[in-house]
Design an enzyme around this catalytic site. Structure first.
Site, PDB file in Angstrom:
ATOM      1  N   CYS A 113       0.797  -1.719   0.045  1.00  0.00           N
ATOM      2  CA  CYS A 113      -0.208   0.048  -0.225  1.00  0.00           C
ATOM      3  C   CYS A 113       0.735   1.171   0.090  1.00  0.00           C
ATOM      4  O   CYS A 113       1.543   1.246   0.207  1.00  0.00           O
ATOM      5  CB  CYS A 113      -0.933  -0.006   1.122  1.00  0.00           C
ATOM      6  SG  CYS A 113      -2.317   0.996   1.151  1.00  0.00           S
ATOM      7  N   ASP A 161       0.502   3.728   1.372  1.00  0.00           N
ATOM      8  CA  ASP A 161       0.404   4.301   3.709  1.00  0.00           C
ATOM      9  C   ASP A 161       1.842   4.395   3.999  1.00  0.00           C
ATOM     10  O   ASP A 161       2.818   3.496   3.149  1.00  0.00           O
ATOM     11  CB  ASP A 161      -0.008   2.884   4.397  1.00  0.00           C
ATOM     12  CG  ASP A 161      -0.830   4.456   5.667  1.00  0.00           C
ATOM     13  OD1 ASP A 161       0.378   3.865   6.267  1.00  0.00           O
ATOM     14  OD2 ASP A 161      -1.703   3.845   5.582  1.00  0.00           O
ATOM     15  N   ARG A 203       2.634   4.629   6.664  1.00  0.00           N
ATOM     16  CA  ARG A 203       3.690   3.836   7.748  1.00  0.00           C
ATOM     17  C   ARG A 203       3.579   2.738   7.472  1.00  0.00           C
ATOM     18  O   ARG A 203       5.102   1.935   8.596  1.00  0.00           O
ATOM     19  CB  ARG A 203       2.747   3.718   8.646  1.00  0.00           C
ATOM     20  CG  ARG A 203       1.646   4.907   9.383  1.00  0.00           C
ATOM     21  CD  ARG A 203      -0.290   5.241   9.888  1.00  0.00           C
ATOM     22  NE  ARG A 203      -0.655   4.633   9.316  1.00  0.00           N
ATOM     23  CZ  ARG A 203      -1.624   4.065   8.893  1.00  0.00           C
ATOM     24  NH1 ARG A 203      -2.360   4.139  10.763  1.00  0.00           N
ATOM     25  NH2 ARG A 203      -2.389   3.630   8.007  1.00  0.00           N
ATOM     26  N   HIS A 239      -1.663  -4.144   5.485  1.00  0.00           N
ATOM     27  CA  HIS A 239      -1.834  -3.766   6.844  1.00  0.00           C
ATOM     28  C   HIS A 239      -2.945  -3.426   7.748  1.00  0.00           C
ATOM     29  O   HIS A 239      -3.898  -3.308   7.470  1.00  0.00           O
ATOM     30  CB  HIS A 239      -0.882  -2.342   6.802  1.00  0.00           C
ATOM     31  CG  HIS A 239      -1.793  -1.735   5.976  1.00  0.00           C
ATOM     32  ND1 HIS A 239      -1.643  -0.352   6.298  1.00  0.00           N
ATOM     33  CD2 HIS A 239      -1.584  -0.853   4.620  1.00  0.00           C
ATOM     34  CE1 HIS A 239      -2.281   0.738   5.640  1.00  0.00           C
ATOM     35  NE2 HIS A 239      -2.440  -0.064   4.860  1.00  0.00           N
ATOM     36  N   CYS A 242      -6.465   0.403   7.259  1.00  0.00           N
ATOM     37  CA  CYS A 242      -6.025   0.423   5.816  1.00  0.00           C
ATOM     38  C   CYS A 242      -6.818   1.450   5.208  1.00  0.00           C
ATOM     39  O   CYS A 242      -8.700   1.198   5.309  1.00  0.00           O
ATOM     40  CB  CYS A 242      -5.913  -0.659   5.003  1.00  0.00           C
ATOM     41  SG  CYS A 242      -5.687  -0.341   3.011  1.00  0.00           S
TER      42      CYS A 242
END
Length: 757
Positions: free
Chosen positions: A579, A581, A583, A640, A643
């Site tokens: 992803c 993302d 993080r 993760h 999400c």
């Protein structure tokens, strides 16, 4: 000693590989014997012993031992000095020395010899080999030294013997042409099984025989051990004899161990790692037996070992069988071998010598600034001799190492405040890198004196060692600077030499605490400084540039050698789809570095299905390039927790319907949502369940591509599912048969992933 168990498949592979290695070994063994000035039978004896004795006892199952071109110069010098039978005794004693070293379990210390010296030695041997064998190709005889061969070469070129020269040129032509034949289709597969030296020698032999050309031939005794006698002690000074034994033992040992390491890196799955101490015992036993029977010194040979690997060998049976085939040939095909022209063997060695001068090694060594040792060793071997050249190269490496140990880099810059920052004392950034000893004190003190009184100083000590004189200089300057109203903040990047000296805790270096390291967010790394200095909030662009400056100051020089190697070509191991993302940081959760992962990031780590109505080729293009161009064999989909894309799917897309591009993209997640709705609840929060189901679905989506499914089912490509729990910072792996995510097991990663797929 335990032998690796055989099965029918391994035995079939080993049998084929043994024939391939046997075909490579015969011409090379004969040629090396001729080049050394030893009896031709000595090369065959060494090849047989290398297969049967070193192959059975050694610790590198797929390494092939036999007479090595790297020992040619040493053996030729020993024969000229002590005679052939005494040289056999020296070989026997060198083997006993290797046995003692192997029993002492010191094999890995041989790897302390720099590769620059080893490759320089091999290149020097290549030059000596070429200069000597060119004379044989032209119908003459080699001289006693490389310089003498070089002096006599113009005259030999002007007065060549026609038939030997033509046979030599024909051998080289076949060798070069064979390497460029097509390798595709059934014909190509058949050609790959026949090593180039065999057809080259065969064509030259048939040509000389059919045309009746006048050229010296191989002269074999009636039997391999014809004229054998007990070992003869060499006559000469004890110092010279001991030096000869040590030279044969150590050079053969180092060459064998380096070859073992190279072969070990390319070993196929299921083959055990090389045991270097046991390999040294095998080499010692082989040299002792070879010397006793009247053979050349043996060592692990990279050419034959590579042929063994490429032919598909799986156990040491291939190495042992190749020795059996050489024995059978030597006992039954002597008249055929005696038809081989010496000029053809010499031409084969000329090509081998040219290959020993590998210019690609020079480029690699230049990146590490070790090229001077390479060229010094090469020149020393050619001009002075092999032993003297190696010692010269080791000396050059020692000088380079001492220079690096005393290298110190010091730089300082004044940090310019932004126009809208409140008035503050001037701030300086000083970086000291390298090994900080008393030799660097004047350089550092001179720079620190230029820092104005009252300034705030960030002093980065990126040093791997600091002696007392260096500590005293830094500490006294700090105390003086702070007495004058300044401020000094010392940050030790690696070992805390300064901190331990201040506290008197000098027992063992301690690593600095983990906060404020490169993998922490910008906010965490800056928080301490901002609190101490009461600094105003900075803009995102300033944070980015500050991060780049920190990278240049601390990290760039550390990764520069790696990046230089990767600059022209990438060879990633895995395709990692995850992803966007912020993080999720793939290189952190996989402990990987530059060049390891080929990464595709998108919203929700989605893989559009083959033939999807919502057309998008970005992920498919990445997968095609990774598998068809980069030859990546593992594809990982990593999801993760929490999400945002999965949360939007659960909400029906209402929260993002005003984002038209994102809404279209999330349609690729509808199959994940449908699978979630059809599944039984497990007690986990709905969002967590959907995030995990989404990973499973994307792996299934990959299999909708027919060409990829075919390769997955054929075992060529492996699919792996991972799930990162953000709160615990732990990664789980998908157990596909069970349909659940489980903790990553300890042990061999390849085996674990394969068992869960």
């Amino acid at each position: 000693m335990t032998l690796q168990p055989l099965n029918v498949s391994d035995l079939r592979r080993d049998l084929l590989a043994s024939f391939v290695v046997f075909l490579v070994a015969i011409p090379l063994s004969l040629g090396i014997a001729v080049a050394s000035g030893a009896p031709v039978a000595a090369g065959l004896i060494a090849a047989i012993v290398g297969g049967l004795v070193a192959g059975l006892i050694g610790g590198a199952p797929l390494q092939v031992s036999g007479p090595a071109a790297g020992l040619t110069v040493i053996v030729a010098q020993l024969i000229q000095t002590y005679g052939w039978r005494a040289t056999c005794t020296i070989t026997l004693l060198g083997g006993l020395l290797q046995l003692a070293l192997g029993a002492s379990r010191v094999a890995r210390t041989a790897l302390a010899v720099s590769p620059a010296v080893v490759h320089g030695m091999l290149a020097g041997v290549g030059v000596v080999l070429v200069l000597a064998q060119v004379h044989v190709v032209l119908g003459g005889s080699p001289q006693q030294s490389a310089l003498a061969n070089l002096r006599e070469l113009p005259g030999q070129v002007l007065r060549p013997h026609t038939h030997p020269a033509l046979l030599g040129a024909l051998t080289v032509l076949v060798l070069v042409g064979w390497s460029r034949l097509p390798r595709r289709g059934r014909l190509g597969a058949a050609l790959r099984l026949v090593p180039g030296p065999l057809p080259a020698i065969a064509v030259a032999t048939l040509t000389a025989w059919s045309l009746g050309w006048q050229a010296r031939r191989v002269d074999l005794p009636d039997t391999l051990l014809d004229g054998w006698g007990p070992p003869v002690l060499p006559h000469g000074s004890l110092h010279g004899i001991v030096g000869a034994v040590v030279s044969v033992g150590l050079v053969a040992a180092v060459e064998s161990l380096l070859c073992s390491v190279a072969v070990d890196r390319r070993r196929p799955p299921g083959v055990p790692r090389a045991d270097l101490d046991r390999e040294l015992l095998g080499q010692g036993a082989g040299n002792a037996v070879s010397g006793f029977l009247g053979g050349l010194p043996i060592a692990g040979v990279i050419v034959r070992s590579t042929a063994n690997l490429e032919a598909g060998a799986r156990t040491r049976a291939s190495t042992v069988l190749h020795g059996v085939w050489v024995l059978v040939l030597a006992l039954s095909c002597g008249p055929v071998i005696e038809q081989v022209p010496l000029a053809a063997l010499a031409a084969l060695l000329v090509v081998l010598g040219v290959r020993l001068m590998d210019t690609a090694r020079v480029r690699d060594l230049r990146h590490h600034r070790e090229a001077p040792a390479y060229f010094a060793t090469l020149a020393g071997v050619v001009v002075l001799g092999l032993g003297e050249g190696v010692l010269l190269g080791i000396g050059i490496m020692a000088v380079l190492a001492l220079r690096r140990l005393t290298r110190l880099s010091v730089r300082a810059e004044r940090l310019v405040p932004a126009p809208d920052d409140p008035p503050a004392p001037p701030r300086w950034h000083v970086v000291v890198e390298g090994t900080f000893t008393f030799l660097g004190v004047p350089k550092v003190s001179r720079l620190l004196q230029d820092v104005p009184a009252g300034a705030a100083v960030d002093l980065d000590l990126n040093v791997d060692f600091m002696d007392h004189a260096a500590f005293d200089a830094i500490h006294e300057w700090r105390l003086a600077h702070e007495r004058q109203g300044g401020r000094v903040d010392i940050d030790e990047v690696h070992e805390t030499w300064y901190e331990r000296a201040v506290t008197g805790e000098m027992s063992q270096p301690r690593k600095p605490p983990p906060p404020s390291r490169w993998w922490a967010p910008w906010a965490n790394r800056r928080r301490r400084h901002e609190v101490e200095l009461d600094a105003p909030e900075v803009s995102p662009s300033a944070l980015l540039l500050a991060g780049v400056r920190e990278y240049h100051g601390r990290t760039a020089r550390l990764v520069r050698p790696i990046m230089a190697e990767l600059a022209m070509e990438q060879k990633p191991e895995h395709l990692f789809i995850t992803c966007v993302d912020s993080r999720v940081v793939p290189n952190i959760i996989t402990a990987s570095g530059p060049g390891d992962l080929f990464i595709n990031r998108n919203v929700g780590n989605l893989v559009p299905r083959h033939g999807s109505r919502t057309h998008d080729d970005s992920v498919a293009a990445t997968v095609e390039y990774a598998t068809n161009v980069l030859d990546i064999r593992t594809i990982t989909v990593c999801g993760h927790s929490n999400c945002g894309a999965m949360a939007a799917l659960l909400a029906g897309g209402t929260e993002v319907e005003h984002l038209h591009g994102l809404t279209r993209w999330l349609k690729h997640g509808n199959h994940s949502l449908a699978r979630f709705l059809a599944a039984e609840p497990t007690g986990e929060p709905p969002l967590t369940r959907l995030c995990k189901i989404n990973v499973m679905q994307q792996l299934d989506n990959l299999l909708t591509y027919p060409w990829l499914r075919e390769r997955v089912e054929g075992g060529e490509i492996e699919l792996v599912g991972l799930y990162l729990d953000l709160k615990s910072a732990e990664v789980q792996i998908l157990d596909r048969p069970a349909g659940t995510f489980v903790p990553v097991p300890a042990g061999d990663g390849h085996k674990d992933a394969g068992s869960l797929a």
